[in-house]
Design a protein around this motif. Structure first.
Motif, PDB file in Angstrom:
ATOM      1  N   LEU A 121      56.238  62.323   6.261  1.00 14.69           N
ATOM      2  CA  LEU A 121      57.187  61.463   5.958  1.00 14.69           C
ATOM      3  C   LEU A 121      58.382  62.129   6.305  1.00 14.69           C
ATOM      4  O   LEU A 121      58.366  62.803   6.101  1.00 14.69           O
ATOM      5  CB  LEU A 121      56.871  60.763   4.616  1.00 14.69           C
ATOM      6  CG  LEU A 121      56.322  59.813   4.186  1.00 14.69           C
ATOM      7  CD1 LEU A 121      56.595  59.289   2.153  1.00 14.69           C
ATOM      8  CD2 LEU A 121      55.787  58.191   4.528  1.00 14.69           C
ATOM      9  N   GLY A 122      59.148  61.409   6.927  1.00 18.56           N
ATOM     10  CA  GLY A 122      60.032  62.007   7.438  1.00 18.56           C
ATOM     11  C   GLY A 122      60.337  63.054   8.804  1.00 18.56           C
ATOM     12  O   GLY A 122      59.266  63.446   8.930  1.00 18.56           O
ATOM     13  N   ALA A 123      61.061  62.607   9.792  1.00 17.45           N
ATOM     14  CA  ALA A 123      61.095  63.156  10.919  1.00 17.45           C
ATOM     15  C   ALA A 123      62.690  62.953  11.915  1.00 17.45           C
ATOM     16  O   ALA A 123      63.128  62.597  11.416  1.00 17.45           O
ATOM     17  CB  ALA A 123      60.186  62.742  12.244  1.00 17.45           C
ATOM     18  N   GLY A 124      62.731  64.504  11.963  1.00 13.90           N
ATOM     19  CA  GLY A 124      64.635  64.584  12.827  1.00 13.90           C
ATOM     20  C   GLY A 124      65.499  64.422  12.417  1.00 13.90           C
ATOM     21  O   GLY A 124      65.532  64.730  11.191  1.00 13.90           O
ATOM     22  N   PRO A 125      66.126  65.187  12.877  1.00 12.74           N
ATOM     23  CA  PRO A 125      67.393  65.499  11.974  1.00 12.74           C
ATOM     24  C   PRO A 125      68.179  64.076  10.928  1.00 12.74           C
ATOM     25  O   PRO A 125      68.744  63.532  12.146  1.00 12.74           O
ATOM     26  CB  PRO A 125      68.604  65.981  13.603  1.00 12.74           C
ATOM     27  CG  PRO A 125      67.439  66.555  14.392  1.00 12.74           C
ATOM     28  CD  PRO A 125      66.591  65.719  14.206  1.00 12.74           C
ATOM     29  N   GLN A 129      64.924  59.327  12.756  1.00  9.35           N
ATOM     30  CA  GLN A 129      62.942  58.684  13.070  1.00  9.35           C
ATOM     31  C   GLN A 129      62.380  59.790  11.704  1.00  9.35           C
ATOM     32  O   GLN A 129      63.027  59.817  11.069  1.00  9.35           O
ATOM     33  CB  GLN A 129      62.964  59.662  14.350  1.00  9.35           C
ATOM     34  CG  GLN A 129      64.065  59.328  15.755  1.00  9.35           C
ATOM     35  CD  GLN A 129      63.302  60.409  16.029  1.00  9.35           C
ATOM     36  OE1 GLN A 129      62.198  60.949  16.238  1.00  9.35           O
ATOM     37  NE2 GLN A 129      64.117  60.078  17.719  1.00  9.35           N
ATOM     38  N   GLY A 130      61.055  58.492  12.106  1.00  8.24           N
ATOM     39  CA  GLY A 130      60.248  58.493  10.610  1.00  8.24           C
ATOM     40  C   GLY A 130      59.802  57.808   9.527  1.00  8.24           C
ATOM     41  O   GLY A 130      61.099  57.006   9.600  1.00  8.24           O
ATOM     42  N   GLU A 131      59.146  57.702   9.322  1.00  5.73           N
ATOM     43  CA  GLU A 131      58.623  57.157   8.509  1.00  5.73           C
ATOM     44  C   GLU A 131      59.491  57.743   6.483  1.00  5.73           C
ATOM     45  O   GLU A 131      59.530  58.100   7.103  1.00  5.73           O
ATOM     46  CB  GLU A 131      57.022  56.611   8.406  1.00  5.73           C
ATOM     47  CG  GLU A 131      56.813  56.050   8.845  1.00  5.73           C
ATOM     48  CD  GLU A 131      55.097  56.526   9.224  1.00  5.73           C
ATOM     49  OE1 GLU A 131      54.595  56.819   8.044  1.00  5.73           O
ATOM     50  OE2 GLU A 131      54.698  55.441   9.913  1.00  5.73           O
ATOM     51  N   LEU A 132      60.050  56.693   5.302  1.00  5.50           N
ATOM     52  CA  LEU A 132      60.809  57.118   4.763  1.00  5.50           C
ATOM     53  C   LEU A 132      59.542  56.582   3.853  1.00  5.50           C
ATOM     54  O   LEU A 132      59.739  56.657   2.251  1.00  5.50           O
ATOM     55  CB  LEU A 132      61.230  55.829   4.292  1.00  5.50           C
ATOM     56  CG  LEU A 132      62.922  56.432   5.308  1.00  5.50           C
ATOM     57  CD1 LEU A 132      64.497  54.924   5.101  1.00  5.50           C
ATOM     58  CD2 LEU A 132      62.908  57.749   5.424  1.00  5.50           C
ATOM     59  N   ALA A 133      58.636  55.956   3.971  1.00  2.00           N
ATOM     60  CA  ALA A 133      57.293  55.220   2.460  1.00  2.00           C
ATOM     61  C   ALA A 133      55.389  55.026   3.586  1.00  2.00           C
ATOM     62  O   ALA A 133      56.004  54.442   4.668  1.00  2.00           O
ATOM     63  CB  ALA A 133      57.869  54.126   2.185  1.00  2.00           C
ATOM     64  N   HIS A 134      55.163  55.059   2.648  1.00  3.07           N
ATOM     65  CA  HIS A 134      53.605  54.471   3.369  1.00  3.07           C
ATOM     66  C   HIS A 134      53.111  54.331   1.854  1.00  3.07           C
ATOM     67  O   HIS A 134      52.661  55.076   0.278  1.00  3.07           O
ATOM     68  CB  HIS A 134      52.717  56.685   3.268  1.00  3.07           C
ATOM     69  CG  HIS A 134      52.079  55.620   3.889  1.00  3.07           C
ATOM     70  ND1 HIS A 134      51.283  55.598   4.510  1.00  3.07           N
ATOM     71  CD2 HIS A 134      50.226  55.932   2.907  1.00  3.07           C
ATOM     72  CE1 HIS A 134      50.160  55.323   4.841  1.00  3.07           C
ATOM     73  NE2 HIS A 134      49.460  55.417   3.202  1.00  3.07           N
ATOM     74  N   LEU A 135      52.446  52.860   1.772  1.00  2.00           N
ATOM     75  CA  LEU A 135      52.058  51.968   0.989  1.00  2.00           C
ATOM     76  C   LEU A 135      50.851  52.163   0.870  1.00  2.00           C
ATOM     77  O   LEU A 135      50.283  51.702   1.711  1.00  2.00           O
ATOM     78  CB  LEU A 135      52.704  50.622   0.452  1.00  2.00           C
ATOM     79  CG  LEU A 135      54.466  50.626   0.113  1.00  2.00           C
ATOM     80  CD1 LEU A 135      54.969  49.487   0.440  1.00  2.00           C
ATOM     81  CD2 LEU A 135      55.245  51.759  -0.425  1.00  2.00           C
ATOM     82  N   LEU A 136      50.113  51.935  -0.226  1.00  5.31           N
ATOM     83  CA  LEU A 136      48.350  51.858  -0.237  1.00  5.31           C
ATOM     84  C   LEU A 136      48.524  50.413  -0.983  1.00  5.31           C
ATOM     85  O   LEU A 136      48.548  50.195  -1.955  1.00  5.31           O
ATOM     86  CB  LEU A 136      47.676  52.619  -1.461  1.00  5.31           C
ATOM     87  CG  LEU A 136      46.436  52.459  -1.421  1.00  5.31           C
ATOM     88  CD1 LEU A 136      45.555  53.058  -0.144  1.00  5.31           C
ATOM     89  CD2 LEU A 136      45.547  53.122  -2.428  1.00  5.31           C
ATOM     90  N   MET A 137      47.390  49.884   0.327  1.00  6.48           N
ATOM     91  CA  MET A 137      47.751  47.837  -0.010  1.00  6.48           C
ATOM     92  C   MET A 137      46.464  47.635  -0.752  1.00  6.48           C
ATOM     93  O   MET A 137      45.249  48.231  -0.081  1.00  6.48           O
ATOM     94  CB  MET A 137      48.210  47.204   1.124  1.00  6.48           C
ATOM     95  CG  MET A 137      49.365  47.450   2.035  1.00  6.48           C
ATOM     96  SD  MET A 137      50.930  46.982   0.585  1.00  6.48           S
ATOM     97  CE  MET A 137      50.687  45.491   0.922  1.00  6.48           C
ATOM     98  N   VAL A 138      45.858  46.599  -1.018  1.00  5.46           N
ATOM     99  CA  VAL A 138      45.072  46.134  -1.444  1.00  5.46           C
ATOM    100  C   VAL A 138      44.995  44.317  -1.179  1.00  5.46           C
ATOM    101  O   VAL A 138      45.406  44.328  -1.118  1.00  5.46           O
ATOM    102  CB  VAL A 138      44.700  46.579  -3.337  1.00  5.46           C
ATOM    103  CG1 VAL A 138      44.453  47.792  -3.277  1.00  5.46           C
ATOM    104  CG2 VAL A 138      45.955  45.722  -4.086  1.00  5.46           C
ATOM    105  N   ASP A 139      43.631  44.527  -1.409  1.00  7.31           N
ATOM    106  CA  ASP A 139      43.188  42.910  -1.293  1.00  7.31           C
ATOM    107  C   ASP A 139      44.322  41.960  -2.277  1.00  7.31           C
ATOM    108  O   ASP A 139      44.187  42.422  -3.711  1.00  7.31           O
ATOM    109  CB  ASP A 139      41.697  42.886  -1.518  1.00  7.31           C
ATOM    110  CG  ASP A 139      40.820  43.242  -0.317  1.00  7.31           C
ATOM    111  OD1 ASP A 139      41.708  42.922   0.753  1.00  7.31           O
ATOM    112  OD2 ASP A 139      39.393  42.787  -0.073  1.00  7.31           O
ATOM    113  N   ASN A 140      44.364  40.537  -2.445  1.00  4.13           N
ATOM    114  CA  ASN A 140      45.405  39.872  -2.988  1.00  4.13           C
ATOM    115  C   ASN A 140      44.838  39.136  -4.631  1.00  4.13           C
ATOM    116  O   ASN A 140      43.314  38.585  -4.233  1.00  4.13           O
ATOM    117  CB  ASN A 140      45.446  39.034  -2.835  1.00  4.13           C
ATOM    118  CG  ASN A 140      47.100  38.973  -1.194  1.00  4.13           C
ATOM    119  OD1 ASN A 140      47.465  40.181  -1.477  1.00  4.13           O
ATOM    120  ND2 ASN A 140      47.101  38.276  -0.526  1.00  4.13           N
TER     121      ASN A 140
END
Length: 246
Positions: A121-125, A129-140
């Motif tokens: 996560l996170g990149a660049g000054p 740029q880059g991602e702030l979160a990564h979520l694990l998703m499941v079937d409803n």
């Protein structure tokens, strides 16, 4: 971080005297399953927030030495909701990305993979740029058929779109996601995530294994029965193997 500050209203009367993460399934408290899973993934420093009956959690788990980890406790005078609780714990979590697990779910996800996602996560000054979160998703699940977010073919999450999946309560976050929150105020996580999704800065992965939102006494009892049955079956299988070796 393990989130353990919720009141557990839907679980009453079981939670009138016991915090929900200490409720037992398969012979051990829910939160111990999480701690053991994190330790197996190489995570040995864990922050746990607490509010309702928090002293019971501390009395049961202490500093974590008996479980092979080091526990740090983030006390909340009143429950601060998910984002508010994470913001309050940032001084304990540090400046690097971290993973968060809801204390009232049961999941057999690869926590090592979630840790690796956190490291990316996170990149660049200035994190321009880059991602702030990564979520694990499941079937409803049956009790949440509409889902929460759309996961596209590029592994990015969107507040709108279909098909939709349900957020598991397991995620990786960069501290910058919470930078605009004032410490000590209650704040929900979903609005922060939707804003970051609109900027294309939230990724996700689909977990197809076991996941249970242990939100009611009935779900707790069903999970407990299933885990106990699996344990008995494994013990019998082990005994048969041992006898066969002789």
């Amino acid at each position: 971080m393990i989130l353990a500050a919720g009141r557990g209203e839907r679980m009453r009367p079981l939670t009138d005297h016991t915090p929900k993460p200490l409720l037992s399934v398969g012979g051990k408290p829910l939160i111990v399953w999480h701690i053991e899973g994190l330790r197996a993934a190489g995570v040995t420093e864990i922050v746990i927030n607490h509010a309702h009956l928090g002293h019971r959690l501390i009395d049961a788990l202490g500093d974590g030495h008996a479980l092979g980890v080091r526990l740090c406790w983030s006390a909340e005078p009143l429950a601060l909701e998910t984002a508010g609780g994470i913001r309050h714990a940032l001084p304990l979590l540090g400046e690097a990305p971290f993973i968060v697990v809801n204390g009232d779910v049961f999941c057999d996800a690869d926590l090592g993979a979630l840790c690796r996602a956190a490291q990316a996560l996170g990149a660049g000054p200035g994190l321009t740029q880059g991602e702030l979160a990564h979520l694990l998703m499941v079937d409803n699940p049956e009790h949440h058929p509409a889902g929460d977010f759309h996961l596209d073919a590029g592994a990015h999450l969107h507040a709108e779109g279909s098909p939709r999946l349900t957020f598991s309560g397991l995620g990786a976050y960069h501290p910058a996601l919470f930078a605009e929150l004032a410490d000590g105020n209650a704040a929900r996580l979903a609005p922060l995530l939707r804003t970051a999704m609109d900027a294309g800065r939230v990724s996700g992965a689909h977990h197809g294994g076991r996941w249970v939102d242990v939100g009611t006494p009935a779900r707790l009892a069903a999970l407990d029965a299933a885990l106990n049955a699996e344990r008995v079956a494994a013990e019998k299988a082990g005994l048969r193997t041992l006898r066969g070796a002789h």
